[in-house]
Design an enzyme around this catalytic site. Structure first.
Site, PDB file in Angstrom:
ATOM      1  N   CYS A   1      32.418  27.772 -10.743  1.00  0.00           N
ATOM      2  CA  CYS A   1      30.437  27.799 -11.009  1.00  0.00           C
ATOM      3  C   CYS A   1      30.074  26.228 -11.583  1.00  0.00           C
ATOM      4  CB  CYS A   1      30.048  28.966 -11.782  1.00  0.00           C
ATOM      5  SG  CYS A   1      31.050  28.898 -13.212  1.00  0.00           S
TER       6      CYS A   1
ATOM      7  N   ASN B   1      31.529  27.281 -16.024  1.00  0.00           N
ATOM      8  CA  ASN B   1      32.551  27.575 -16.141  1.00  0.00           C
ATOM      9  C   ASN B   1      33.048  28.208 -17.743  1.00  0.00           C
ATOM     10  OD1 ASN B   1      36.292  26.680 -16.430  1.00  0.00           O
ATOM     11  ND2 ASN B   1      35.562  28.523 -15.414  1.00  0.00           N
TER      12      ASN B   1
ATOM     13  N   CYS C   1      30.686  31.058 -17.671  1.00  0.00           N
ATOM     14  CA  CYS C   1      29.779  32.445 -16.978  1.00  0.00           C
ATOM     15  C   CYS C   1      30.052  32.777 -16.128  1.00  0.00           C
ATOM     16  CB  CYS C   1      28.458  32.142 -16.978  1.00  0.00           C
ATOM     17  SG  CYS C   1      27.643  31.844 -18.340  1.00  0.00           S
ATOM     18  N   ARG C   2      30.218  32.751 -14.581  1.00  0.00           N
ATOM     19  CA  ARG C   2      30.286  33.578 -13.717  1.00  0.00           C
ATOM     20  C   ARG C   2      32.088  33.487 -12.879  1.00  0.00           C
ATOM     21  NH1 ARG C   2      25.669  30.264 -10.124  1.00  0.00           N
ATOM     22  NH2 ARG C   2      26.553  28.761 -11.728  1.00  0.00           N
ATOM     23  N   SER C   3      32.172  32.086 -13.389  1.00  0.00           N
ATOM     24  CA  SER C   3      34.114  32.002 -12.438  1.00  0.00           C
ATOM     25  C   SER C   3      34.515  31.775 -13.329  1.00  0.00           C
ATOM     26  CB  SER C   3      33.785  30.430 -12.201  1.00  0.00           C
ATOM     27  OG  SER C   3      33.970  29.624 -13.129  1.00  0.00           O
TER      28      SER C   3
ATOM     29  N   ASP D   1      22.853  32.203 -10.854  1.00  0.00           N
ATOM     30  CA  ASP D   1      23.127  32.006 -12.594  1.00  0.00           C
ATOM     31  C   ASP D   1      22.234  32.722 -13.620  1.00  0.00           C
ATOM     32  OD1 ASP D   1      23.414  30.411 -14.639  1.00  0.00           O
ATOM     33  OD2 ASP D   1      23.067  28.667 -13.769  1.00  0.00           O
TER      34      ASP D   1
END
Ligand code: 4NP
Length: 159
Positions: free
Chosen positions: A7, A10, A12-14, A123
């Site tokens: 993401c 690195n 939040c999402r990944s 995001d």
């Protein structure tokens, strides 16, 4: 088999994808056969733990992200990993731009494995709590699809 989630930051999402996908691998009995990692395109948060809102959303599902630390995408990742999975189109474009010649990894959008063609994991960084819940739901769905694909490859059912 090696999987890298990518993401922007690195945090939040990944890292959420790393934690959720690892749990799905454990459930499928495949956690010792697949290496999982995550990274960011940018370097602003290198060394930091996941965003507390991402950690809380994962924690509500019994997933502990506290041991993860952000790192930036590195050139050797393109040779080390079999899958480099982007959370959104900007991440994907950055991966494609940095991908060295001869790289044989699968580079694509993570949500392709949830049956959502061309859809990003939005995001959540500048939004509210609800955004983190949505991220988790999308990531859970794609993680299950990816475990199925990898299980098929490990069993020789898929090329
Ligand atoms: P991520 O979220 O890419 O899912 O980790 C973000 C984290 C930080 C920023 C943007 C997105 N940022 O602009 O610092």
């Amino acid at each position: 088999m090696r999987v890298l989630f990518v993401c922007l930051g690195n945090i939040c999402r990944s890292p959420t994808a790393e934690g959720v996908f690892r749990r799905e691998l454990e459930a499928a009995g495949l956690v010792h056969r697949v290496e999982v990692d995550s990274c960011g395109i940018g370097d602003w948060h290198v060394g930091r733990a996941p965003d507390p809102r991402a950690a809380a959303a994962a924690g509500r599902r019994g997933i502990d992200l506290s041991g993860l630390r952000a790192r930036q995408l590195a050139a050797e990742d393109f040779h080390r990993f079999d899958y480099l999975l982007a959370m959104d189109h900007d991440n994907l474009a950055a991966l494609q731009a940095q991908c060295p010649e001869g790289c044989r990894a699968h580079i694509g959008l993570f949500l392709d494995f949830a049956g959502h063609h061309d859809r990003p994991v939005p995001d959540p960084y500048y939004g509210g709590e609800r955004g983190f819940e949505e991220v988790l739901e999308l990531i859970e769905s794609a993680s299950r699809g990816l475990v199925e694909e990898i299980a098929g490859r490990l069993e020789g059912r898929r090329p």
